[in-house]
Design a protein around this motif. Structure first.
Motif, PDB file in Angstrom:
ATOM      1  N   PRO A 443       0.779  -1.344   0.081  1.00 27.26           N
ATOM      2  CA  PRO A 443       0.043  -0.133   0.111  1.00 27.26           C
ATOM      3  C   PRO A 443       0.915   1.263   0.128  1.00 27.26           C
ATOM      4  N   GLY A 444       0.385   2.295  -0.923  1.00 28.86           N
ATOM      5  CA  GLY A 444       1.370   3.582  -0.982  1.00 28.86           C
ATOM      6  C   GLY A 444       2.159   3.391  -2.160  1.00 28.86           C
ATOM      7  N   ASP A 445       2.569   2.207  -2.658  1.00 29.69           N
ATOM      8  CA  ASP A 445       3.586   2.031  -3.954  1.00 29.69           C
ATOM      9  C   ASP A 445       2.731   2.521  -5.078  1.00 29.69           C
ATOM     10  N   MET A 446       3.798   2.927  -6.030  1.00 34.36           N
ATOM     11  CA  MET A 446       3.331   3.105  -7.365  1.00 34.36           C
ATOM     12  C   MET A 446       3.926   1.846  -8.308  1.00 34.36           C
ATOM     13  N   VAL A 447       3.347   1.398  -9.103  1.00 37.34           N
ATOM     14  CA  VAL A 447       3.607   0.203  -9.895  1.00 37.34           C
ATOM     15  C   VAL A 447       3.702   0.941 -11.389  1.00 37.34           C
ATOM     16  N   LEU A 448       5.002   0.784 -12.085  1.00 37.05           N
ATOM     17  CA  LEU A 448       4.972   1.337 -13.275  1.00 37.05           C
ATOM     18  C   LEU A 448       5.377   0.514 -14.401  1.00 37.05           C
ATOM     19  N   THR A 449       4.648   0.054 -15.441  1.00 27.77           N
ATOM     20  CA  THR A 449       5.096  -0.782 -16.396  1.00 27.77           C
ATOM     21  C   THR A 449       5.725   0.041 -17.580  1.00 27.77           C
ATOM     22  N   LEU A 450       6.869  -0.338 -18.065  1.00 27.75           N
ATOM     23  CA  LEU A 450       7.510   0.273 -19.146  1.00 27.75           C
ATOM     24  C   LEU A 450       7.956  -0.683 -20.187  1.00 27.75           C
ATOM     25  N   GLY A 451       7.842  -0.009 -21.338  1.00 24.66           N
ATOM     26  CA  GLY A 451       8.291  -0.750 -22.803  1.00 24.66           C
ATOM     27  C   GLY A 451       7.294  -0.490 -23.816  1.00 24.66           C
ATOM     28  N   ALA A 452       7.632  -0.757 -25.175  1.00 28.69           N
ATOM     29  CA  ALA A 452       6.806  -0.523 -26.276  1.00 28.69           C
ATOM     30  C   ALA A 452       6.093  -1.805 -26.696  1.00 28.69           C
ATOM     31  N   GLY A 453       6.217  -2.850 -26.050  1.00 27.37           N
ATOM     32  CA  GLY A 453       5.743  -4.127 -26.305  1.00 27.37           C
ATOM     33  C   GLY A 453       4.358  -4.360 -25.828  1.00 27.37           C
ATOM     34  N   THR A 454       4.283  -5.745 -25.378  1.00 25.97           N
ATOM     35  CA  THR A 454       3.147  -6.235 -24.665  1.00 25.97           C
ATOM     36  C   THR A 454       3.061  -6.055 -23.190  1.00 25.97           C
ATOM     37  N   ILE A 455       4.073  -5.445 -22.751  1.00 26.57           N
ATOM     38  CA  ILE A 455       4.078  -5.165 -21.188  1.00 26.57           C
ATOM     39  C   ILE A 455       2.770  -4.240 -20.717  1.00 26.57           C
ATOM     40  N   THR A 456       2.159  -3.614 -21.838  1.00 33.87           N
ATOM     41  CA  THR A 456       1.005  -2.817 -21.427  1.00 33.87           C
ATOM     42  C   THR A 456      -0.050  -3.761 -20.919  1.00 33.87           C
ATOM     43  N   THR A 457      -0.204  -4.883 -21.102  1.00 35.10           N
ATOM     44  CA  THR A 457      -0.953  -5.945 -20.546  1.00 35.10           C
ATOM     45  C   THR A 457      -1.027  -6.377 -19.448  1.00 35.10           C
ATOM     46  N   VAL A 458       0.088  -5.874 -18.644  1.00 37.06           N
ATOM     47  CA  VAL A 458       0.492  -6.360 -17.336  1.00 37.06           C
ATOM     48  C   VAL A 458      -0.316  -5.601 -16.196  1.00 37.06           C
ATOM     49  N   GLY A 459      -0.384  -4.213 -16.468  1.00 34.47           N
ATOM     50  CA  GLY A 459      -0.976  -3.661 -15.628  1.00 34.47           C
ATOM     51  C   GLY A 459      -2.206  -3.971 -15.176  1.00 34.47           C
ATOM     52  N   PRO A 460      -3.171  -4.228 -15.823  1.00 40.59           N
ATOM     53  CA  PRO A 460      -4.601  -4.676 -15.625  1.00 40.59           C
ATOM     54  C   PRO A 460      -4.493  -6.038 -14.952  1.00 40.59           C
ATOM     55  N   MET A 461      -3.561  -6.939 -14.979  1.00 42.97           N
ATOM     56  CA  MET A 461      -3.355  -8.217 -14.493  1.00 42.97           C
ATOM     57  C   MET A 461      -2.953  -7.886 -13.203  1.00 42.97           C
ATOM     58  N   VAL A 462      -2.180  -6.971 -12.630  1.00 46.20           N
ATOM     59  CA  VAL A 462      -1.605  -6.737 -11.581  1.00 46.20           C
ATOM     60  C   VAL A 462      -2.788  -6.203 -10.688  1.00 46.20           C
TER      61      VAL A 462
END
Length: 471
Positions: A443-462
């Motif tokens: 709690p209180g953290d910021m999670v940041l996914t970075l990259g130009a590929g399929t990493i964009t799908t990871v945020g919703p999974m998290v």
């Protein structure tokens, strides 16, 4: 695949039925959207279905999932993504039929015809700068046609056919596309070696930007950053060619941002042109690099004679571009963002901005390297920049248009991160990356996914995993 640019470039209205191979991509979907708005018959195909394909279908495009020769039986012109390979059945059929075959750059040129073009080039920041220019001009009463390499958060689209005589275009150097256009105004945000798989050497990459100056209309305008030797040298070259030049930056420039103040996701600064303070601007997006991008937009608007306060209103209303520090959601006190950074300089800029957003919370970053060639050259430097986070998870390389190389994996990046061993993990599979992030986040953290590929799908999974834990 590299498709040669024809010697004679036709306007879109003379291309007949146009078929796009890779129509779901950011570049081709933007061109297709503009053509559809002009009543041009459009068809296309892509390897996977997506919301982009659904949107084009709704606009009247005939869109296929998967590639087959019969998709081009009634086509006049083919526009091909650089990601397509030579054995693609639609490309092979088009060659056999003798169809007109265009690279993406020529397709974009076709819809530019008859408009005054504002071309946004540079190694980093093209998408955000193009977006900021678009919204600023719209707010100031212009209605430009635009083509952006990402969707505007406010509209959900990456292109529109405006009623005005201006065309704002993201102009990509990765495959030399920006050397096809003939802008009246050109922006170069920065020149920082990249895409060496295409250009070979840093010197050849930089020389391409010099060649870009020759594409600007006689007496046209170059707007560029005053913060690097490379762009200042480019400005000197432009002046020598008889072009007008406006520089922007945080000091020693024609248009300057002063008194920067960052608070959470907002950044406030005062704009000065010469000796005149024009006013204060507050952006809703964090980071010094976005301040610089907005200065380029202001410089364009002022040169066009538009009102500063109107330009300011457009910039202050800008809520971002998808995949550029985009908030994906918050669960269990953890905020999850996604961004497109894939070069060391971009990673550095995004992590600096993320620190402001994270506040007193920790910054937990997941990074997916993009391209074997880029990772081979810059992998260690990527790892060094990721050291600005508190915890780092590195996925394997997103291959895109290249084949795998067992000697070049995400481990090359992870091994270079200057953090304690327990704060860094190389996790090749994306589904496992999401689980690892959820395990590390507090709690209180910021999670940041970075990259130009399929990493964009990871945020919703998290977010989903965190929601299950809290349920």
């Amino acid at each position: 695949m590299r498709i040669p640019v024809p010697e004679v470039l036709l306007p879109a209205e003379e291309l007949g039925r146009v078929h796009f191979i890779g129509i779901g991509g950011a570049g081709l979907s933007a061109i297709a959207r503009i053509m559809l708005a002009r009543g041009i018959a459009v068809s296309g195909s892509d390897g996977n279905d997506s919301p982009a394909l659904d949107a084009l279908r709704e606009l009247g495009a005939r869109v296929h999932v998967g590639h087959a020769a019969e998709h081009v039986h009634d086509v006049d012109t083919l526009v091909v993504s650089t990601a397509i390979r030579e054995d693609n059945p639609e490309y092979v059929a088009a060659v056999e039929q003798g169809l007109r075959i265009l690279p993406r750059s020529a397709g974009l040129y076709a819809v530019m015809a008859g408009k005054r073009t504002i071309a946004i080039a540079g190694t980093h920041g093209k998408t955000t700068t193009t977006s900021l220019v678009t919204v600023a001009l719209q707010a100031a009463g212009a209605d430009p046609t635009y083509a952006i390499g990402g969707d505007l958060s406010s509209t959900g689209v990456n292109a529109a056919d405006g009623s005005g005589d201006l065309f704002v275009a993201e102009s990509d150097e990765s495959d030399g596309a920006f050397l096809v256009y003939t802008p009246s105004i050109a922006v170069v945000t920065n020149v920082d070696a990249d895409h060496l798989d295409q250009w070979g050497t840093e010197e050849a990459y930089q020389a391409a930007f010099t060649d870009f100056l020759d594409r600007i209309e006689p007496g046209g305008l170059l707007i560029t950053w005053a913060g690097s030797d490379a762009t200042l040298h480019l400005a000197d070259q432009a002046r020598a060619k008889g072009l007008r030049v406006v520089t922007y930056g945080l000091a020693d420039a024609d248009v300057v941002a002063e008194h920067l103040r960052a608070a959470g996701t907002r950044t406030t600064f005062v704009v000065r042109r010469g000796a005149e303070a024009l006013g204060e601007v507050t952006l809703q997006i964090p980071g010094e690099h976005y301040v610089l991008n907005s200065l380029a937009a202001i410089a364009i608007g002022l040169d066009l004679g538009l009102d500063f306060d109107a330009l300011k209103a457009g910039l202050e209303g800008f809520t971002g571009t998808r995949r550029r520090m985009e908030l994906k959601g918050e669960v269990a006190g953890v905020r999850v963002y996604d961004s497109y950074a894939h070069h060391p300089s971009e990673i550095r800029g995004d992590l600096q901005a993320a620190r402001s957003v994270a506040g007193e919370g920790r910054l937990v970053v997941a990074f997916q390297p993009h391209l074997v060639s880029r990772t081979r050259i810059f992998g260690e430097q990527m790892g060094v920049e990721l050291g600005a986070a508190d915890e780092v998870v590195v996925a394997d390389v997103y291959l895109a248009r290249e084949d795998a190389d067992p000697a070049v994996t995400g481990a090359l990046v992870a091994d270079a991160v200057p953090l304690p061993a327990d704060a860094v993990a190389f996790v090749p599979e994306l589904s496992d990356v999401a689980a690892e992030l959820a395990r590390r986040a507090r709690p209180g953290d910021m999670v940041l996914t970075l990259g130009a590929g399929t990493i964009t799908t990871v945020g919703p999974m998290v977010l989903d995993l965190l929601g299950r834990v809290g349920a």
